[in-house]
Write a protein that holds these residues in place. Sequence first.
Motif, mmCIF file in Angstrom:
data_model
loop_
_atom_site.group_PDB
_atom_site.id
_atom_site.type_symbol
_atom_site.label_atom_id
_atom_site.label_comp_id
_atom_site.label_asym_id
_atom_site.label_seq_id
_atom_site.Cartn_x
_atom_site.Cartn_y
_atom_site.Cartn_z
ATOM 1 N N PHE A 14 24.484 68.142 20.047
ATOM 2 C CA PHE A 14 23.342 69.057 20.004
ATOM 3 C C PHE A 14 22.231 68.650 20.973
ATOM 4 O O PHE A 14 21.810 69.447 21.813
ATOM 5 C CB PHE A 14 22.798 69.139 18.572
ATOM 6 N N ASN A 15 21.748 67.421 20.867
ATOM 7 C CA ASN A 15 20.636 67.003 21.717
ATOM 8 C C ASN A 15 21.038 66.853 23.171
ATOM 9 O O ASN A 15 20.200 67.008 24.077
ATOM 10 C CB ASN A 15 20.050 65.679 21.213
ATOM 11 N N GLN A 16 22.303 66.557 23.415
ATOM 12 C CA GLN A 16 22.791 66.418 24.782
ATOM 13 C C GLN A 16 23.175 67.763 25.401
ATOM 14 O O GLN A 16 23.460 67.836 26.595
ATOM 15 C CB GLN A 16 24.019 65.492 24.802
ATOM 16 N N ALA A 17 23.204 68.813 24.577
ATOM 17 C CA ALA A 17 23.657 70.134 25.031
ATOM 18 C C ALA A 17 25.017 70.040 25.717
ATOM 19 O O ALA A 17 25.236 70.589 26.803
ATOM 20 C CB ALA A 17 22.630 70.777 25.959
ATOM 21 N N MET A 18 25.935 69.355 25.038
ATOM 22 C CA MET A 18 27.290 69.182 25.546
ATOM 23 C C MET A 18 28.284 69.710 24.512
ATOM 24 O O MET A 18 28.122 69.493 23.312
ATOM 25 C CB MET A 18 27.584 67.705 25.821
ATOM 26 N N PRO A 19 29.336 70.402 24.964
ATOM 27 C CA PRO A 19 30.338 70.880 24.015
ATOM 28 C C PRO A 19 31.053 69.719 23.350
ATOM 29 O O PRO A 19 31.262 68.663 23.957
ATOM 30 C CB PRO A 19 31.290 71.701 24.890
ATOM 31 N N ALA A 20 31.414 69.912 22.095
ATOM 32 C CA ALA A 20 32.114 68.866 21.357
ATOM 33 C C ALA A 20 32.907 69.482 20.219
ATOM 34 O O ALA A 20 32.461 70.444 19.588
ATOM 35 C CB ALA A 20 31.128 67.835 20.806
ATOM 36 N N LEU A 21 34.083 68.925 19.979
ATOM 37 C CA LEU A 21 34.887 69.298 18.822
ATOM 38 C C LEU A 21 34.521 68.388 17.657
ATOM 39 O O LEU A 21 34.309 67.187 17.846
ATOM 40 C CB LEU A 21 36.373 69.138 19.124
ATOM 41 N N SER A 71 29.051 63.406 10.974
ATOM 42 C CA SER A 71 27.732 63.112 10.428
ATOM 43 C C SER A 71 26.659 63.836 11.235
ATOM 44 O O SER A 71 26.833 64.140 12.420
ATOM 45 C CB SER A 71 27.466 61.608 10.453
ATOM 46 N N LEU A 72 25.548 64.122 10.586
ATOM 47 C CA LEU A 72 24.449 64.818 11.258
ATOM 48 C C LEU A 72 23.937 63.997 12.437
ATOM 49 O O LEU A 72 23.658 64.537 13.514
ATOM 50 C CB LEU A 72 23.324 65.080 10.257
ATOM 51 N N ASP A 73 23.833 62.692 12.271
ATOM 52 C CA ASP A 73 23.338 61.837 13.348
ATOM 53 C C ASP A 73 24.281 61.865 14.542
ATOM 54 O O ASP A 73 23.844 61.977 15.691
ATOM 55 C CB ASP A 73 23.171 60.405 12.837
ATOM 56 N N MET A 74 25.585 61.775 14.279
ATOM 57 C CA MET A 74 26.579 61.829 15.372
ATOM 58 C C MET A 74 26.495 63.163 16.102
ATOM 59 O O MET A 74 26.513 63.226 17.331
ATOM 60 C CB MET A 74 27.976 61.616 14.807
ATOM 61 N N PHE A 75 26.412 64.245 15.337
ATOM 62 C CA PHE A 75 26.360 65.574 15.934
ATOM 63 C C PHE A 75 25.102 65.752 16.771
ATOM 64 O O PHE A 75 25.156 66.276 17.894
ATOM 65 C CB PHE A 75 26.417 66.633 14.833
ATOM 66 N N ARG A 76 23.959 65.319 16.237
ATOM 67 C CA ARG A 76 22.709 65.456 16.990
ATOM 68 C C ARG A 76 22.751 64.670 18.294
ATOM 69 O O ARG A 76 22.414 65.179 19.357
ATOM 70 C CB ARG A 76 21.541 64.961 16.133
ATOM 71 N N GLN A 77 23.148 63.389 18.204
ATOM 72 C CA GLN A 77 23.039 62.505 19.359
ATOM 73 C C GLN A 77 24.030 62.844 20.469
ATOM 74 O O GLN A 77 23.688 62.748 21.645
ATOM 75 C CB GLN A 77 23.253 61.052 18.928
ATOM 76 N N HIS A 78 25.241 63.254 20.108
ATOM 77 C CA HIS A 78 26.295 63.348 21.107
ATOM 78 C C HIS A 78 26.786 64.769 21.375
ATOM 79 O O HIS A 78 27.734 64.954 22.117
ATOM 80 C CB HIS A 78 27.467 62.448 20.708
ATOM 81 N N THR A 138 26.954 78.393 5.908
ATOM 82 C CA THR A 138 26.469 77.660 7.078
ATOM 83 C C THR A 138 26.533 76.162 6.805
ATOM 84 O O THR A 138 25.953 75.677 5.828
ATOM 85 C CB THR A 138 25.022 78.047 7.408
ATOM 86 N N PRO A 139 27.236 75.387 7.645
ATOM 87 C CA PRO A 139 27.351 73.937 7.416
ATOM 88 C C PRO A 139 25.997 73.238 7.542
ATOM 89 O O PRO A 139 25.092 73.701 8.263
ATOM 90 C CB PRO A 139 28.305 73.485 8.531
ATOM 91 N N ASP A 140 25.872 72.108 6.882
ATOM 92 C CA ASP A 140 24.624 71.345 6.924
ATOM 93 C C ASP A 140 24.247 70.920 8.330
ATOM 94 O O ASP A 140 23.067 70.882 8.674
ATOM 95 C CB ASP A 140 24.744 70.100 6.038
ATOM 96 N N ILE A 141 25.250 70.592 9.161
ATOM 97 C CA ILE A 141 24.901 70.132 10.512
ATOM 98 C C ILE A 141 24.235 71.242 11.318
ATOM 99 O O ILE A 141 23.468 70.960 12.251
ATOM 100 C CB ILE A 141 26.121 69.584 11.275
ATOM 101 N N VAL A 142 24.504 72.502 10.979
ATOM 102 C CA VAL A 142 23.819 73.612 11.638
ATOM 103 C C VAL A 142 22.437 73.814 11.024
ATOM 104 O O VAL A 142 21.443 73.992 11.730
ATOM 105 C CB VAL A 142 24.649 74.905 11.531
ATOM 106 N N MET A 153 34.071 73.809 16.865
ATOM 107 C CA MET A 153 33.593 73.330 18.161
ATOM 108 C C MET A 153 32.156 73.775 18.392
ATOM 109 O O MET A 153 31.804 74.932 18.152
ATOM 110 C CB MET A 153 34.476 73.851 19.290
ATOM 111 N N PHE A 154 31.335 72.864 18.872
ATOM 112 C CA PHE A 154 29.958 73.180 19.234
ATOM 113 C C PHE A 154 29.912 73.713 20.663
ATOM 114 O O PHE A 154 30.435 73.085 21.586
ATOM 115 C CB PHE A 154 29.081 71.934 19.119
ATOM 116 N N ILE A 155 29.296 74.892 20.840
ATOM 117 C CA ILE A 155 29.097 75.482 22.168
ATOM 118 C C ILE A 155 27.600 75.512 22.435
ATOM 119 O O ILE A 155 26.846 76.222 21.765
ATOM 120 C CB ILE A 155 29.669 76.913 22.237
ATOM 121 N N PRO A 156 27.125 74.724 23.399
ATOM 122 C CA PRO A 156 25.680 74.663 23.650
ATOM 123 C C PRO A 156 25.126 75.973 24.211
ATOM 124 O O PRO A 156 25.850 76.789 24.783
ATOM 125 C CB PRO A 156 25.558 73.538 24.695
#
Length: 317
Positions: free
Chosen positions: A42-49, A33-40, A181-185, A294-297
Motif C-alpha cells: 500500500f505505502n509503496q504503491a506496488m502491486p502484490a499478491l 498482516s496489516l503492517d506487511m501490507f502497508r509497508q510492502h 471488506t477485509p480489515d487490511i482495506v 491481489m493489490f492493484i495500486p
Amino acid sequence: MLGRRPLVVILQQCRQYSSAPGFKPVPTLPNASLDMFRQHAFNQAMPALLPRQIFQGLPAVQKWFAEDSNPHAGATLNRSYLARYGSTIVPLEISHNDQFNRIEQPLSFFLECVYASSSTYRPRPSRYFSAYVPNARAIKQTKRSNEFFSAATITPPTARIYLAQAPVANLPHSLRADVPTPDIVLKAGQGDIYDSSIWLGQAPTYTPLHRDPNPNLFVQLAGTKIVRLFSPEVGRAIFAKVQEQIGGAASATMRGEEMMHGAERKALEDAVWNEQAAKLNTGFEAELETGDGMFIPKGWWHSIKGMGSGMTGSVSI
C-alpha cells in the motif's frame, strides 16, 4: 518507510507466479498482516499478491458457486441461491462480433441466459438478445454455456454476456454480506474506500487495458484469471501509442465503451497480450485462482483475462 531493510529483500522472500516471457511475476507477501501490507504494498504503491487462497473462506466463494460434476468443466453458478435475488437490477455487457451493448436487467435475466437449457436450435431470434444483438439466435450448447450461436452453424459464438462492474453497494444486504471488506482495506488508511464491484461471466472473459482512480484489492471468487499490470508511466505510453496507431483521441482518464469494441479494443489487446508486442513493454503478471487476492495500486494500468472453462467471478474491494 522500510528503514534500513531494502524492499528487494522482502520481495525475494515472496513466492512468485508468472508464465509470460518478458513479464515480471507479481511478488506474493509472506503474510497478510496489516503492517506487511502497508509497508510492502500500500505505502509503496506496488502491486502484490496476498498469500494464496487467503480469501477461500469468503461467503461468496462458498455460496455463489458450485463445482460441476465434470472435473474439467470448472465452476458453475449456484442458481438456487442467486435466484432468491433475481429482481436485483445489475449491469450487463453483451458483445457480438464487433457490436457491444451495456444494459441493465434483473439478475434473473442473467441467470436465464447462462442456464439456457434448450437442446434444439430455435428458428427465430432468442427473446433474450433480439433487442440488443441482431441475429444472435439459437441459444444453448450446454447447460453451463452463455454462448449464443447462429442457426447456420454451431462453431463460433455470436454473442456473450458478462455481468460486469456491478456495484456491491447496490446489491441486497445478504449478497453484500457475502463479500465483506477485509480489515487490511478498512485499516490501510489514506482516503475513502473505493466502491466495490462484482464481475461474473463464462470463461473466456476479457477486460481491456485501463486504470482505476483508486487503489483496490482484486479477489478471485471462482475460476482463473490472468492479470497483466503496468506502472502509470508505462501504461500511459502504451495507451498513447495505441491512440496514435488507430488515429484516436480518447482520454486516458475518462474511459467509455470505445475501449470495448472496434479498433481500440483490438489494438489494446494486441499491445498487451500479443507475445511480440508485449516483449516491448515492462510489466507484471499474476495468475489468480479461487480465493486469491491481489493489490492493484492507484493509477496502475491493467488488463484481465478469464481463462479455462466454467464460470469466473471476481470482486474489487
